[in-house]
Scaffold this motif. Structure first.
Motif, mmCIF file in Angstrom:
data_model
loop_
_atom_site.group_PDB
_atom_site.id
_atom_site.type_symbol
_atom_site.label_atom_id
_atom_site.label_comp_id
_atom_site.label_asym_id
_atom_site.label_seq_id
_atom_site.Cartn_x
_atom_site.Cartn_y
_atom_site.Cartn_z
ATOM 1 N N MET A 1 0.845 -1.186 0.000
ATOM 2 C CA MET A 1 0.000 0.000 0.000
ATOM 3 C C MET A 1 0.883 1.240 0.000
ATOM 4 S SD MET A 1 -2.841 1.014 2.804
ATOM 5 C CE MET A 1 -2.486 2.557 3.579
ATOM 6 N N MET A 2 0.556 2.163 -0.865
ATOM 7 C CA MET A 2 1.282 3.433 -0.907
ATOM 8 C C MET A 2 0.707 4.373 0.146
ATOM 9 S SD MET A 2 1.917 4.422 -4.873
ATOM 10 C CE MET A 2 2.709 5.926 -4.402
ATOM 11 N N PRO A 3 1.574 5.068 0.870
ATOM 12 C CA PRO A 3 1.047 6.031 1.846
ATOM 13 C C PRO A 3 0.405 7.224 1.134
ATOM 14 C CG PRO A 3 3.447 6.145 1.759
ATOM 15 C CD PRO A 3 3.023 5.010 0.879
ATOM 16 N N THR A 4 -0.630 7.743 1.734
ATOM 17 C CA THR A 4 -1.271 8.939 1.184
ATOM 18 C C THR A 4 -0.413 10.154 1.514
ATOM 19 O OG1 THR A 4 -2.507 9.422 3.190
ATOM 20 C CG2 THR A 4 -3.569 7.929 1.582
ATOM 21 N N VAL A 5 -0.722 11.279 0.908
ATOM 22 C CA VAL A 5 -0.014 12.518 1.217
ATOM 23 C C VAL A 5 -0.221 12.861 2.689
ATOM 24 C CG1 VAL A 5 0.077 15.002 0.759
ATOM 25 C CG2 VAL A 5 -0.111 13.390 -1.141
ATOM 26 N N THR A 6 -1.429 12.695 3.180
ATOM 27 C CA THR A 6 -1.719 12.989 4.584
ATOM 28 C C THR A 6 -0.897 12.100 5.508
ATOM 29 O OG1 THR A 6 -3.931 13.764 4.018
ATOM 30 C CG2 THR A 6 -3.560 13.126 6.311
ATOM 31 N N GLN A 7 -0.790 10.819 5.186
ATOM 32 C CA GLN A 7 0.026 9.919 5.999
ATOM 33 C C GLN A 7 1.502 10.319 5.960
ATOM 34 O OE1 GLN A 7 -1.214 6.320 4.018
ATOM 35 N NE2 GLN A 7 -2.547 5.719 5.723
ATOM 36 N N THR A 8 1.980 10.724 4.797
ATOM 37 C CA THR A 8 3.372 11.155 4.665
ATOM 38 C C THR A 8 3.642 12.399 5.491
ATOM 39 O OG1 THR A 8 3.479 10.197 2.448
ATOM 40 C CG2 THR A 8 5.156 11.841 3.007
ATOM 41 N N LEU A 9 2.733 13.350 5.437
ATOM 42 C CA LEU A 9 2.898 14.571 6.244
ATOM 43 C C LEU A 9 2.890 14.239 7.734
ATOM 44 C CD1 LEU A 9 0.488 16.925 4.257
ATOM 45 C CD2 LEU A 9 2.990 17.063 4.330
ATOM 46 N N SER A 10 2.003 13.357 8.146
ATOM 47 C CA SER A 10 1.933 12.954 9.551
ATOM 48 C C SER A 10 3.234 12.276 9.990
ATOM 49 C CB SER A 10 0.762 11.997 9.787
ATOM 50 O OG SER A 10 -0.459 12.663 9.583
ATOM 51 N N THR A 11 3.793 11.443 9.128
ATOM 52 C CA THR A 11 5.046 10.769 9.438
ATOM 53 C C THR A 11 6.196 11.765 9.541
ATOM 54 O OG1 THR A 11 4.279 8.747 8.369
ATOM 55 C CG2 THR A 11 6.663 8.986 8.652
ATOM 56 N N MET A 12 6.220 12.740 8.651
ATOM 57 C CA MET A 12 7.259 13.779 8.715
ATOM 58 C C MET A 12 7.176 14.527 10.044
ATOM 59 S SD MET A 12 7.008 15.275 4.828
ATOM 60 C CE MET A 12 8.003 16.694 5.200
ATOM 61 N N ARG A 13 5.975 14.850 10.447
ATOM 62 C CA ARG A 13 5.770 15.584 11.689
ATOM 63 C C ARG A 13 6.233 14.754 12.886
ATOM 64 N NH1 ARG A 13 4.434 16.581 16.697
ATOM 65 N NH2 ARG A 13 3.127 18.362 17.098
ATOM 66 N N LEU A 14 5.877 13.475 12.882
ATOM 67 C CA LEU A 14 6.264 12.578 13.964
ATOM 68 C C LEU A 14 7.789 12.414 14.039
ATOM 69 C CD1 LEU A 14 5.019 10.791 16.178
ATOM 70 C CD2 LEU A 14 5.025 8.915 14.517
ATOM 71 N N THR A 15 8.433 12.332 12.892
ATOM 72 C CA THR A 15 9.892 12.232 12.848
ATOM 73 C C THR A 15 10.542 13.482 13.444
ATOM 74 O OG1 THR A 15 9.806 10.799 10.910
ATOM 75 C CG2 THR A 15 11.897 11.942 11.321
ATOM 76 N N LEU A 16 10.013 14.639 13.106
ATOM 77 C CA LEU A 16 10.540 15.874 13.701
ATOM 78 C C LEU A 16 10.395 15.855 15.216
ATOM 79 C CD1 LEU A 16 9.276 18.620 11.228
ATOM 80 C CD2 LEU A 16 11.654 18.027 11.700
#
Length: 147
Positions: A1-16
């Motif tokens: 499954m490819m991550p959605t843009v929203t999931q990618t943004l959420s992951t970026m935020r969590l990584t920060l």
């Protein structure tokens, strides 16, 4: 499954939050503040991203309804799925509406109602920035009530 843009943004935020922020020097207030601003921006993007097309389409539809109400049909249908083209068309409709209104009081009242509804949508869109007052809710909820 490819991550959605929203999931990618959420992951970026969590990584920060979990990796970058704790690794910053304790005396680096400015850089900590900048990471905090990036996290807040990612939170905002997650909040509004999935509503962007619907937001633009709603505004376009309201201008089309305005023209129908004043007896001036618009030529082209809204571009399907093309966000940039939809925005361009809506900007053209806004310019045409402003040119049309002039001294026509009934048209001016219709346009004022349209502007008030757009203001509510904008408040909901920017609610996470902390600047709007009396926010009517999140953008998805406001758009759901737009019809």
């Amino acid at each position: 499954m490819m991550p959605t843009v929203t999931q990618t943004l959420s992951t970026m935020r969590l990584t920060l939050e979990q990796t970058v922020l704790p690794a910053l020097p304790a005396d680096g207030a400015f850089v900590q503040e900048q990471v905090g601003l990036m996290m807040a921006t990612l939170d905002w993007l997650v909040d509004v991203h999935e509503s962007e097309y619907r937001y633009e389409l709603t505004e376009n539809e309201e201008y089309r309804a305005f023209f129908a109400a004043v007896g001036r049909e618009t030529d082209a249908a809204p571009p399907a799925g093309d966000l940039a083209a939809l925005r361009d068309q809506t900007r053209a409709l806004k310019r045409a509406a402003a040119d049309l209104v002039g001294d026509d009081e009934p048209a001016r009242e219709l346009l004022l109602g349209l502007a008030e509804r757009q203001g509510r949508r904008e408040q909901a869109w920017f609610r996470m920035t902390g600047f709007p007052e009396d926010v009517p809710g999140d953008i998805a909820t406001v758009l759901a009530g737009a019809r």
